[in-house]
Write a protein that holds these residues in place. Structure first.
Motif, PDB file in Angstrom:
ATOM      1  N   MET A 115      44.067  15.057  40.133  1.00 32.39           N
ATOM      2  CA  MET A 115      43.926  15.693  38.827  1.00 32.39           C
ATOM      3  C   MET A 115      45.046  16.702  38.632  1.00 32.39           C
ATOM      4  O   MET A 115      45.330  17.507  39.524  1.00 32.39           O
ATOM      5  CB  MET A 115      42.568  16.411  38.733  1.00 32.39           C
ATOM      6  N   ASN A 116      45.654  16.661  37.487  1.00 28.21           N
ATOM      7  CA  ASN A 116      46.684  17.629  37.146  1.00 28.21           C
ATOM      8  C   ASN A 116      46.019  18.875  36.574  1.00 28.21           C
ATOM      9  O   ASN A 116      45.512  18.862  35.445  1.00 28.21           O
ATOM     10  CB  ASN A 116      47.656  17.025  36.130  1.00 28.21           C
ATOM     11  N   VAL A 117      46.000  19.936  37.342  1.00 30.55           N
ATOM     12  CA  VAL A 117      45.334  21.166  36.918  1.00 30.55           C
ATOM     13  C   VAL A 117      45.938  21.689  35.626  1.00 30.55           C
ATOM     14  O   VAL A 117      45.223  22.110  34.713  1.00 30.55           O
ATOM     15  CB  VAL A 117      45.438  22.229  38.024  1.00 30.55           C
ATOM     16  N   LEU A 118      47.257  21.635  35.525  1.00 28.80           N
ATOM     17  CA  LEU A 118      47.938  22.226  34.373  1.00 28.80           C
ATOM     18  C   LEU A 118      47.595  21.528  33.063  1.00 28.80           C
ATOM     19  O   LEU A 118      47.721  22.122  31.995  1.00 28.80           O
ATOM     20  CB  LEU A 118      49.451  22.201  34.599  1.00 28.80           C
ATOM     21  N   SER A 119      47.156  20.275  33.136  1.00 26.06           N
ATOM     22  CA  SER A 119      46.859  19.531  31.909  1.00 26.06           C
ATOM     23  C   SER A 119      45.703  20.149  31.128  1.00 26.06           C
ATOM     24  O   SER A 119      45.534  19.875  29.934  1.00 26.06           O
ATOM     25  CB  SER A 119      46.534  18.070  32.240  1.00 26.06           C
ATOM     26  N   HIS A 120      44.897  20.978  31.765  1.00 32.57           N
ATOM     27  CA  HIS A 120      43.748  21.596  31.102  1.00 32.57           C
ATOM     28  C   HIS A 120      44.097  22.935  30.463  1.00 32.57           C
ATOM     29  O   HIS A 120      43.234  23.565  29.856  1.00 32.57           O
ATOM     30  CB  HIS A 120      42.602  21.799  32.109  1.00 32.57           C
ATOM     31  N   TYR A 121      45.349  23.355  30.599  1.00 31.24           N
ATOM     32  CA  TYR A 121      45.741  24.671  30.090  1.00 31.24           C
ATOM     33  C   TYR A 121      46.517  24.549  28.786  1.00 31.24           C
ATOM     34  O   TYR A 121      47.112  23.506  28.482  1.00 31.24           O
ATOM     35  CB  TYR A 121      46.610  25.394  31.118  1.00 31.24           C
ATOM     36  N   THR A 122      46.540  25.640  28.048  1.00 29.78           N
ATOM     37  CA  THR A 122      47.360  25.702  26.841  1.00 29.78           C
ATOM     38  C   THR A 122      48.825  25.851  27.256  1.00 29.78           C
ATOM     39  O   THR A 122      49.135  26.194  28.398  1.00 29.78           O
ATOM     40  CB  THR A 122      46.964  26.911  25.983  1.00 29.78           C
ATOM     41  N   SER A 123      49.715  25.618  26.323  1.00 27.41           N
ATOM     42  CA  SER A 123      51.140  25.768  26.625  1.00 27.41           C
ATOM     43  C   SER A 123      51.459  27.204  27.022  1.00 27.41           C
ATOM     44  O   SER A 123      52.311  27.453  27.887  1.00 27.41           O
ATOM     45  CB  SER A 123      51.985  25.356  25.411  1.00 27.41           C
TER      46      SER A 123
END
Length: 271
Positions: A1-9
């Motif tokens: 799972m890409n953790v960063l994909s769940h964050y805003t820019s």
């Protein structure tokens, strides 16, 4: 799972900035320059330790928020807390802890440093005066120590005093006092309601920004995390379903070992 994909820019940019700050830290080999100065007895010991605290806060935060690496997060949270212990002992500036000072210690699950923090008394006449005045921040600082120590009568009565006549400038801390009152009464549903209010969109916009916890404030509700963790230490597994309180942080699961990364730290043993 890409953790960063769940964050805003904005959150992703913030994490990348943290990584750059860690990578750009002044090293001699793999040892921070501040450690070399401490070993040589050069410069300000207090200043060097304070800089190391900031470094290990960054490492801990990046480990969790970028990689969901709980073990590394806990270990460096412990390093932060022990460095706070060393700084306080070296300067003689011990005293009741603020919420932000408890943050990394509680999340490290390292009992000796947590117990040391819980045992800190008021450190000055001024603090003693302010900690009984609901208009002052010291009033709420002391509440967390009472909560961790299970001093229910005092915790609950102080929460009642605050809530019966909420000071105008402290109004935003009313959910905190409702949590403390519920904890003092062993009211699980009341604690959950208070945390739901604290992490609601309307309240979170105001309360999630904690100046002393710059990184964590971008992703979670530091106050709500501290309160949920405190309840857990007293046996209450609260039902809190929100991104502002990471579930992985709540169980009390100490690491098998907490090695000190620097030689000078090993000379300081937490009694």
């Amino acid at each position: 799972m890409n953790v960063l994909s769940h964050y805003t820019s904005e959150q992703i940019a913030f994490l990348l900035e943290r990584k750059e700050r860690i990578d750009d830290w002044e090293y001699i080999g793999q040892v921070p320059r501040q450690v070399i100065k401490i070993d040589k007895g050069e410069g300000s010991f207090n200043g060097c330790v304070s800089n190391l605290i900031r470094l290990h806060e960054e490492i801990a935060d990046y480990a969790w928020f970028a990689n969901k690496d709980l073990a590394t997060f806990k270990l460096h949270s412990y390093v932060v807390a022990k460095l706070m212990y060393i700084r306080a002992k070296a300067t003689g500036e011990e005293g009741v802890m603020h919420e932000a000072e408890y943050f990394y210690a509680l999340l490290s699950d390292h009992e000796p440093v947590i117990r040391w923090m819980q045992q800190q008394p008021p450190h000055s006449k001024l603090f003693k005066q302010r900690m009984v005045n609901p208009n002052q921040n010291e009033y709420r600082y002391y509440q967390l120590t009472l909560a961790l120590n299970g001093q229910w009568d005092e915790l609950g009565s102080r929460a009642d005093v605050f809530l019966q006549d909420i000071p105008a400038k402290m109004k935003k801390f009313a959910p905190d006092m409702r949590f403390y009152r519920a904890l003092a009464q062993q009211d699980k549903a009341g604690m959950e309601d208070a945390l739901a209010e604290l992490t609601s969109p309307k309240v979170a916009r105001v309360r999630n920004e904690v100046f002393e916890l710059v990184v964590a404030s971008k992703f979670v509700s530091p106050f709500a995390c501290l309160y949920a963790k405190t309840a857990g230490r007293h046996g209450f597994n609260l039902d809190v379903d929100t991104v502002f309180i990471p579930q992985a942080w709540l169980p009390h699961r100490p690491l098998p070992a907490y090695p000190d990364p620097y030689d000078f730290m090993r000379a300081w043993v937490i009694a």
